[in-house]
Design a protein around this motif. Structure first.
Motif, mmCIF file in Angstrom:
data_model
loop_
_atom_site.group_PDB
_atom_site.id
_atom_site.type_symbol
_atom_site.label_atom_id
_atom_site.label_comp_id
_atom_site.label_asym_id
_atom_site.label_seq_id
_atom_site.Cartn_x
_atom_site.Cartn_y
_atom_site.Cartn_z
ATOM 1 N N ALA A 1 0.810 -1.219 0.000
ATOM 2 C CA ALA A 1 0.000 0.000 0.000
ATOM 3 C C ALA A 1 0.848 1.277 0.000
ATOM 4 C CB ALA A 1 -0.975 -0.020 1.173
ATOM 5 N N PRO A 2 1.805 1.439 0.924
ATOM 6 C CA PRO A 2 2.617 2.664 0.886
ATOM 7 C C PRO A 2 3.506 2.769 -0.351
ATOM 8 C CG PRO A 2 3.444 1.146 2.559
ATOM 9 C CD PRO A 2 2.133 0.613 2.096
ATOM 10 N N LEU A 3 3.945 1.623 -0.887
ATOM 11 C CA LEU A 3 4.754 1.656 -2.106
ATOM 12 C C LEU A 3 3.949 2.196 -3.285
ATOM 13 C CD1 LEU A 3 6.625 -1.778 -1.873
ATOM 14 C CD2 LEU A 3 7.505 0.493 -1.302
ATOM 15 N N LEU A 4 2.724 1.707 -3.428
ATOM 16 C CA LEU A 4 1.883 2.173 -4.527
ATOM 17 C C LEU A 4 1.456 3.618 -4.313
ATOM 18 C CD1 LEU A 4 0.496 1.580 -7.157
ATOM 19 C CD2 LEU A 4 -1.418 0.571 -5.886
ATOM 20 N N LEU A 5 1.214 3.991 -3.072
ATOM 21 C CA LEU A 5 0.867 5.381 -2.773
ATOM 22 C C LEU A 5 1.998 6.311 -3.182
ATOM 23 C CD1 LEU A 5 -0.961 7.530 -1.535
ATOM 24 C CD2 LEU A 5 0.050 6.989 0.705
ATOM 25 N N ALA A 6 3.222 5.950 -2.838
ATOM 26 C CA ALA A 6 4.375 6.775 -3.209
ATOM 27 C C ALA A 6 4.494 6.878 -4.723
ATOM 28 C CB ALA A 6 5.653 6.180 -2.612
ATOM 29 N N ASP B 1 2.694 4.535 -17.253
ATOM 30 C CA ASP B 1 3.106 3.264 -17.845
ATOM 31 C C ASP B 1 4.603 3.006 -17.714
ATOM 32 O OD1 ASP B 1 3.899 5.269 -19.516
ATOM 33 O OD2 ASP B 1 3.106 4.396 -21.356
ATOM 34 N N ALA B 2 5.285 3.753 -16.854
ATOM 35 C CA ALA B 2 6.722 3.568 -16.647
ATOM 36 C C ALA B 2 6.987 2.247 -15.913
ATOM 37 C CB ALA B 2 7.296 4.733 -15.844
ATOM 38 N N PRO B 3 8.131 1.609 -16.150
ATOM 39 C CA PRO B 3 8.461 0.343 -15.461
ATOM 40 C C PRO B 3 8.410 0.471 -13.938
ATOM 41 C CG PRO B 3 9.968 0.717 -17.284
ATOM 42 C CD PRO B 3 9.154 1.974 -17.149
ATOM 43 N N LEU B 4 8.828 1.617 -13.410
ATOM 44 C CA LEU B 4 8.817 1.798 -11.955
ATOM 45 C C LEU B 4 7.399 1.790 -11.404
ATOM 46 C CD1 LEU B 4 10.698 2.180 -9.570
ATOM 47 C CD2 LEU B 4 10.559 4.661 -9.903
ATOM 48 N N ALA B 5 6.465 2.349 -12.167
ATOM 49 C CA ALA B 5 5.063 2.344 -11.752
ATOM 50 C C ALA B 5 4.524 0.915 -11.721
ATOM 51 C CB ALA B 5 4.240 3.215 -12.687
ATOM 52 N N ALA B 6 4.862 0.130 -12.735
ATOM 53 C CA ALA B 6 4.418 -1.264 -12.776
ATOM 54 C C ALA B 6 5.011 -2.063 -11.620
ATOM 55 C CB ALA B 6 4.814 -1.891 -14.113
ATOM 56 N N ASP C 1 2.003 6.615 -6.908
ATOM 57 C CA ASP C 1 0.904 7.460 -7.389
ATOM 58 C C ASP C 1 1.228 8.940 -7.215
ATOM 59 O OD1 ASP C 1 -0.570 5.249 -8.101
ATOM 60 O OD2 ASP C 1 -1.745 5.210 -6.256
ATOM 61 N N VAL C 2 1.818 9.278 -6.089
ATOM 62 C CA VAL C 2 2.204 10.676 -5.851
ATOM 63 C C VAL C 2 3.272 11.104 -6.855
ATOM 64 C CG1 VAL C 2 3.289 12.255 -4.208
ATOM 65 C CG2 VAL C 2 1.559 10.619 -3.414
ATOM 66 N N ALA C 3 4.216 10.216 -7.134
ATOM 67 C CA ALA C 3 5.264 10.518 -8.114
ATOM 68 C C ALA C 3 4.668 10.755 -9.499
ATOM 69 C CB ALA C 3 6.285 9.386 -8.158
ATOM 70 N N ILE C 4 3.701 9.945 -9.873
ATOM 71 C CA ILE C 4 3.034 10.125 -11.164
ATOM 72 C C ILE C 4 2.265 11.441 -11.183
ATOM 73 C CG2 ILE C 4 1.246 9.212 -12.692
ATOM 74 C CD1 ILE C 4 2.046 6.397 -11.686
ATOM 75 N N LEU C 5 1.573 11.730 -10.087
ATOM 76 C CA LEU C 5 0.795 12.957 -9.995
ATOM 77 C C LEU C 5 1.664 14.195 -10.197
ATOM 78 C CD1 LEU C 5 -1.958 14.291 -9.364
ATOM 79 C CD2 LEU C 5 -1.318 14.226 -6.947
ATOM 80 N N PHE C 6 2.876 14.159 -9.663
ATOM 81 C CA PHE C 6 3.777 15.304 -9.772
ATOM 82 C C PHE C 6 4.689 15.221 -10.995
ATOM 83 C CE2 PHE C 6 2.504 15.788 -5.358
ATOM 84 C CZ PHE C 6 2.389 17.168 -5.249
ATOM 85 N N GLY C 7 4.422 14.244 -11.866
ATOM 86 C CA GLY C 7 5.127 14.180 -13.136
ATOM 87 C C GLY C 7 6.541 13.639 -13.080
ATOM 88 N N LEU C 8 6.889 12.911 -12.023
ATOM 89 C CA LEU C 8 8.237 12.352 -11.937
ATOM 90 C C LEU C 8 8.442 11.222 -12.936
ATOM 91 C CD1 LEU C 8 8.780 12.354 -8.070
ATOM 92 C CD2 LEU C 8 9.415 14.094 -9.757
ATOM 93 N N TYR C 9 7.391 10.485 -13.253
ATOM 94 C CA TYR C 9 7.420 9.510 -14.333
ATOM 95 C C TYR C 9 5.984 9.235 -14.773
ATOM 96 C CZ TYR C 9 7.009 6.308 -10.275
ATOM 97 O OH TYR C 9 6.643 5.695 -9.111
ATOM 98 N N GLU C 10 5.849 8.553 -15.918
ATOM 99 C CA GLU C 10 4.536 8.311 -16.497
ATOM 100 C C GLU C 10 3.864 7.095 -15.856
ATOM 101 O OE1 GLU C 10 3.045 10.302 -18.721
ATOM 102 O OE2 GLU C 10 4.800 11.613 -18.538
#
Length: 223
Positions: A167-172, A185-190, A174-183
């Motif tokens: 849960a905290p990993l995915l939350l972090a 569909d980026a591998p890190l998001a997956a 999501d926040v990174a995506i929200l602030f445009g740190l990566y997309e």
């Protein structure tokens, strides 16, 4: 019975969500999809699957709410609310793509540039609904339901532990995506989404084939 129904519905969420990664490719691969490029049939099937996905999400909440409520009413209400909100946001995303298909079908005579801009806007609505509905809401789902399953021992504790760690990993992420740190569909998001996916998949299989474990909590629920 509720356990097996919930398990089947959890597995159904995987069967209805994973294919959309391929079915929605025509929208993402063709900037002028709204003008007729790419397959509309593929996207239509994706929309249908996401409607089924939303219904399955809501079904898991309804099936597990009575069980969770007897352990923690707060966690049960939280799980029910976040799961239903997830279902609503999935439907919002499906409606946005349905509107895109309508624009495509009725595009004759309209300004192409305006249609393309509208199509991109509707796709952005889908992406936003996906981020909040299918990525952020599972964080809350895991926190609420995972805590109940861990404390009650109704399933092996390793299963909710995976969800509570994820849960905290995915939350972090999501926040990174929200602030445009990566997309999105980026591998890190997956990678960040894997523990939550594993938690839900393991929970679905266990509930469908095993049901709830015998425990003091299970004895109280059966009375």
């Amino acid at each position: 019975m509720n356990a097996r129904i919930a398990g089947a519905l959890y597995l159904l969420t995987f069967l209805t969500s994973i294919p959309t990664l391929v079915l929605y490719q025509p929208v993402r691969d063709n900037a002028d999809f709204v003008l007729g490029a790419g397959s509309a049939t593929s996207v239509t099937w994706g929309i249908l699957l996401e409607v089924l996905l939303a219904l399955a999400c809501a079904g898991t909440a309804v099936a597990l709410f009575p069980i969770a409520k007897r352990r923690s009413e707060t966690a049960a209400v939280g799980f029910l609310s976040s799961r239903l909100l997830e279902a609503g946001l999935i439907l919002l995303g499906a409606v946005s793509l349905l509107a895109l298909l309508t624009l495509r079908r009725d595009a004759a005579g309209a300004d192409p540039a305006s249609l393309v801009a509208a199509g991109h806007t509707l796709l952005a609505v889908y992406d936003g609904a996906f981020l909040v509905g299918q990525s952020l809401m599972p964080v809350l789902n895991a926190a609420f339901l995972g805590s109940v399953m861990y404390q009650s021992g109704l399933v092996p504790r390793v299963i909710p532990v995976v969800g509570l760690i994820g849960a905290p990993l995915l939350l972090a992420s999501d926040v990174a995506i929200l602030f445009g740190l990566y997309e999105r569909d980026a591998p890190l998001a997956a990678l960040a989404a894997l523990p939550i996916a594993a938690w839900e998949l393991a929970l679905g299989f266990y509930l469908l084939f095993k049901g709830f474990r015998p425990s003091p909590m299970a004895s109280r629920l059966s009375r």
